[in-house]
Scaffold this motif. Sequence first.
Motif, PDB file in Angstrom:
ATOM      1  N   GLN A 415       1.060  -1.675  -0.381  1.00 42.28           N
ATOM      2  CA  GLN A 415       0.067   0.017  -0.233  1.00 42.28           C
ATOM      3  C   GLN A 415       1.237   0.969  -0.172  1.00 42.28           C
ATOM      4  O   GLN A 415       2.144   1.547   0.753  1.00 42.28           O
ATOM      5  CB  GLN A 415      -0.975   0.278   1.204  1.00 42.28           C
ATOM      6  CG  GLN A 415      -2.353  -0.888   1.270  1.00 42.28           C
ATOM      7  CD  GLN A 415      -2.955   0.022   1.829  1.00 42.28           C
ATOM      8  OE1 GLN A 415      -2.913  -0.049   2.882  1.00 42.28           O
ATOM      9  NE2 GLN A 415      -4.524  -0.503   1.482  1.00 42.28           N
ATOM     10  N   VAL A 416       0.426   2.332  -0.631  1.00 45.21           N
ATOM     11  CA  VAL A 416       1.426   3.290  -0.737  1.00 45.21           C
ATOM     12  C   VAL A 416       0.455   4.596  -1.382  1.00 45.21           C
ATOM     13  O   VAL A 416      -0.688   3.769  -1.365  1.00 45.21           O
ATOM     14  CB  VAL A 416       1.960   4.059  -2.435  1.00 45.21           C
ATOM     15  CG1 VAL A 416       3.626   2.450  -2.275  1.00 45.21           C
ATOM     16  CG2 VAL A 416       1.375   3.250  -3.484  1.00 45.21           C
ATOM     17  N   THR A 417       1.486   6.369  -0.455  1.00 41.48           N
ATOM     18  CA  THR A 417       0.082   6.869  -0.997  1.00 41.48           C
ATOM     19  C   THR A 417       0.498   8.301  -1.827  1.00 41.48           C
ATOM     20  O   THR A 417       2.044   8.168  -2.217  1.00 41.48           O
ATOM     21  CB  THR A 417      -0.120   8.310   0.589  1.00 41.48           C
ATOM     22  OG1 THR A 417      -1.043   6.431   1.396  1.00 41.48           O
ATOM     23  CG2 THR A 417      -0.654   9.122   0.114  1.00 41.48           C
ATOM     24  N   LEU A 418      -0.160   8.291  -3.020  1.00 43.02           N
ATOM     25  CA  LEU A 418       0.844   9.008  -4.671  1.00 43.02           C
ATOM     26  C   LEU A 418       1.067   9.660  -3.714  1.00 43.02           C
ATOM     27  O   LEU A 418       0.074  10.886  -3.224  1.00 43.02           O
ATOM     28  CB  LEU A 418      -0.285   8.363  -5.281  1.00 43.02           C
ATOM     29  CG  LEU A 418      -1.206   7.522  -5.873  1.00 43.02           C
ATOM     30  CD1 LEU A 418      -2.185   7.867  -6.784  1.00 43.02           C
ATOM     31  CD2 LEU A 418       0.397   6.640  -6.024  1.00 43.02           C
ATOM     32  N   ASP A 419       1.929  10.780  -4.190  1.00 42.59           N
ATOM     33  CA  ASP A 419       2.470  12.121  -3.158  1.00 42.59           C
ATOM     34  C   ASP A 419       2.580  13.227  -4.201  1.00 42.59           C
ATOM     35  O   ASP A 419       1.663  13.654  -4.574  1.00 42.59           O
ATOM     36  CB  ASP A 419       4.154  11.832  -2.764  1.00 42.59           C
ATOM     37  CG  ASP A 419       4.765  13.248  -1.190  1.00 42.59           C
ATOM     38  OD1 ASP A 419       3.588  13.562  -1.331  1.00 42.59           O
ATOM     39  OD2 ASP A 419       4.949  12.776  -1.342  1.00 42.59           O
ATOM     40  N   TYR A 420       3.615  12.968  -5.000  1.00 41.42           N
ATOM     41  CA  TYR A 420       3.739  14.049  -5.939  1.00 41.42           C
ATOM     42  C   TYR A 420       3.775  13.275  -7.549  1.00 41.42           C
ATOM     43  O   TYR A 420       5.016  12.531  -7.588  1.00 41.42           O
ATOM     44  CB  TYR A 420       4.031  15.206  -6.008  1.00 41.42           C
ATOM     45  CG  TYR A 420       5.846  14.510  -5.622  1.00 41.42           C
ATOM     46  CD1 TYR A 420       6.471  15.172  -6.603  1.00 41.42           C
ATOM     47  CD2 TYR A 420       6.210  14.093  -4.935  1.00 41.42           C
ATOM     48  CE1 TYR A 420       8.092  14.399  -6.630  1.00 41.42           C
ATOM     49  CE2 TYR A 420       7.798  13.688  -4.572  1.00 41.42           C
ATOM     50  CZ  TYR A 420       8.561  13.706  -5.067  1.00 41.42           C
ATOM     51  OH  TYR A 420      10.295  13.361  -5.746  1.00 41.42           O
ATOM     52  N   ILE A 421       3.789  14.001  -8.464  1.00 39.46           N
ATOM     53  CA  ILE A 421       4.330  13.918  -9.909  1.00 39.46           C
ATOM     54  C   ILE A 421       5.962  14.276 -10.935  1.00 39.46           C
ATOM     55  O   ILE A 421       5.719  15.206 -10.584  1.00 39.46           O
ATOM     56  CB  ILE A 421       3.319  14.409 -11.155  1.00 39.46           C
ATOM     57  CG1 ILE A 421       1.822  13.296 -10.897  1.00 39.46           C
ATOM     58  CG2 ILE A 421       3.240  13.547 -12.488  1.00 39.46           C
ATOM     59  CD1 ILE A 421       0.981  14.419 -11.989  1.00 39.46           C
ATOM     60  N   ASN A 422       6.103  13.737 -10.667  1.00 39.93           N
ATOM     61  CA  ASN A 422       7.986  13.506 -10.510  1.00 39.93           C
ATOM     62  C   ASN A 422       7.851  13.679 -12.324  1.00 39.93           C
ATOM     63  O   ASN A 422       7.388  13.716 -12.950  1.00 39.93           O
ATOM     64  CB  ASN A 422       8.948  12.402 -10.254  1.00 39.93           C
ATOM     65  CG  ASN A 422       8.854  11.502 -11.106  1.00 39.93           C
ATOM     66  OD1 ASN A 422       8.365  11.056 -12.516  1.00 39.93           O
ATOM     67  ND2 ASN A 422       8.505  10.474 -10.533  1.00 39.93           N
ATOM     68  N   ASP A 423       9.493  14.972 -12.268  1.00 40.85           N
ATOM     69  CA  ASP A 423      10.077  15.188 -13.560  1.00 40.85           C
ATOM     70  C   ASP A 423       9.773  13.968 -14.847  1.00 40.85           C
ATOM     71  O   ASP A 423       9.737  14.627 -16.019  1.00 40.85           O
ATOM     72  CB  ASP A 423      11.051  16.014 -14.018  1.00 40.85           C
ATOM     73  CG  ASP A 423      11.410  17.341 -12.257  1.00 40.85           C
ATOM     74  OD1 ASP A 423      10.580  17.391 -12.436  1.00 40.85           O
ATOM     75  OD2 ASP A 423      12.840  16.968 -12.434  1.00 40.85           O
ATOM     76  N   SER A 424       9.901  12.544 -14.608  1.00 39.02           N
ATOM     77  CA  SER A 424       9.799  12.044 -15.614  1.00 39.02           C
ATOM     78  C   SER A 424       7.930  11.422 -16.045  1.00 39.02           C
ATOM     79  O   SER A 424       7.910  10.816 -17.051  1.00 39.02           O
ATOM     80  CB  SER A 424      10.319  10.613 -15.477  1.00 39.02           C
ATOM     81  OG  SER A 424      11.576  10.523 -14.421  1.00 39.02           O
ATOM     82  N   GLY A 425       7.259  11.799 -15.068  1.00 39.27           N
ATOM     83  CA  GLY A 425       6.382  12.139 -15.403  1.00 39.27           C
ATOM     84  C   GLY A 425       5.596  10.912 -14.673  1.00 39.27           C
ATOM     85  O   GLY A 425       4.452  10.550 -14.876  1.00 39.27           O
ATOM     86  N   ASN A 426       5.976  10.244 -13.343  1.00 44.86           N
ATOM     87  CA  ASN A 426       6.105   9.002 -12.511  1.00 44.86           C
ATOM     88  C   ASN A 426       5.180   9.829 -11.888  1.00 44.86           C
ATOM     89  O   ASN A 426       6.249  10.788 -10.949  1.00 44.86           O
ATOM     90  CB  ASN A 426       6.702   7.658 -12.901  1.00 44.86           C
ATOM     91  CG  ASN A 426       7.246   7.065 -13.783  1.00 44.86           C
ATOM     92  OD1 ASN A 426       6.473   6.941 -14.812  1.00 44.86           O
ATOM     93  ND2 ASN A 426       8.682   6.969 -13.924  1.00 44.86           N
TER      94      ASN A 426
END
Length: 440
Positions: A415-426
């Motif tokens: 389980q993870v919490t989505l934090d932010y979109i990085n420079d590679s788009g992930n």
Amino acid sequence: MKKVAFYTLGCKLNFSETSTISRQFEDRGFQKVDFQENPDIFIINTCSVTENADKKCKKIVKEAKKISPDSYVAIIGCYAQLKPREISEIKGVDAVLGAAEKFRLHELLGDFAKEQEAKVLASEITEAKSFNNAYSINDRTRTFLKVQDGCNYGCAFCTIPLARGKSRSNTIASVLESAREIASTDVKEVVLTGVNIGDFGIVEGKRQERFADLVFALDQVDGIDRFRISSIEPNLLTNEIIEFVSRSERFVPHFHIPLQSGSNTILRKMGRRYLRELYEDRVSKIKTLMPHACIGVDVIVGFPGETDELFLETYNFLNDLDISYLHVFTYSERANTRAVEMDGVVPMKKRNERSKMLRILSEKKRRKFYEENLGKTFTVLFEEDIDGGKMHGFTENYIRVAAKYDPMLINETKQVTLDYINDSGNVEVLEPEMVYEKHK
Ligand code: SF4
């Protein structure tokens, strides 16, 4: 021990079939090696949809002969079914096998002894009547399980029915058996594949079972965390299936639904079995029940008769639709299809411009979908995909995430919490331990 190497072009179905054929070789005592490791035999599984299929095939054969000049080269797959004679004339090819023959390599080619002339063993596609079970075991994370083959639809642009034949399926009982075998290998995710999987259920020319019942039955198989439906025609994606997926713990909220055009005029010319209103309705049904669901869309640009106005209809339709990404295909003429005879050919420059516009739209859609899900908690299946100290994986709703590399997480769901979109788009995630702390 003879060494054999495989090369696969095309779709998930081809990958599942190559994998099964490679196991046939291993069962007979052959050693499976990489392409570069001087194999005695090369099996090249081709695709007819790939751009420049002929050039690609020639290039791979040339490469194979450079690596092992005395090797035996057999060509199988969709392109082999469509153009067997042409392929047999490529320098270095020893055998070409069609759709009805490709699972019988040993029976038909014996000890793979080279002969003066290339062997062509490709019967008419009408002979491809039986279903050959297949699934891929390439890495430990995910497997492609073939449940259906062929197609009875005959869309104007498509050569697949010519290359793979009529729609036919495995039985539910046999798919369950394969799923249990896969479960015993520690694979966590099974992707159901076929040419037209919603049409699942035709056995020996008669409709005997239903795709929905296959989904219900697979949901009961222990030992597999996730099932993903790879791609399903909108007219076959019923409310019953959508509702079931919304309640299922195992079938993930990810749908890939071919649209091909957002213009009813073009859909009719293509011979598709729905209009845009039905597509809109399917998307709305999914999103009402599963607001976090990922929806991927196949679309073709530059089909004959697609004027600027009709293309804009598609563009605006997709722009307004609550979807997550597009797979954009630039229309290209294929021999023996109805589309090739049609008026209103779109110049290649225009086709490319339209493709570029939709690719940009796809990126916008994907980013918006990712943004909508930031701050939410999902389960990620981590893969052995490591880059710059990061590892990657996909959430159940197909968001590609990056996290700090930890070898213990490979092939594990966390389980993870989505934090932010990085420079590679992930999407970067909070470290799994931190999520755990948060949820304690
Ligand atoms: S549904 Fe249409 S596009 Fe898809 S495989 Fe069948 S004929 Fe081809």
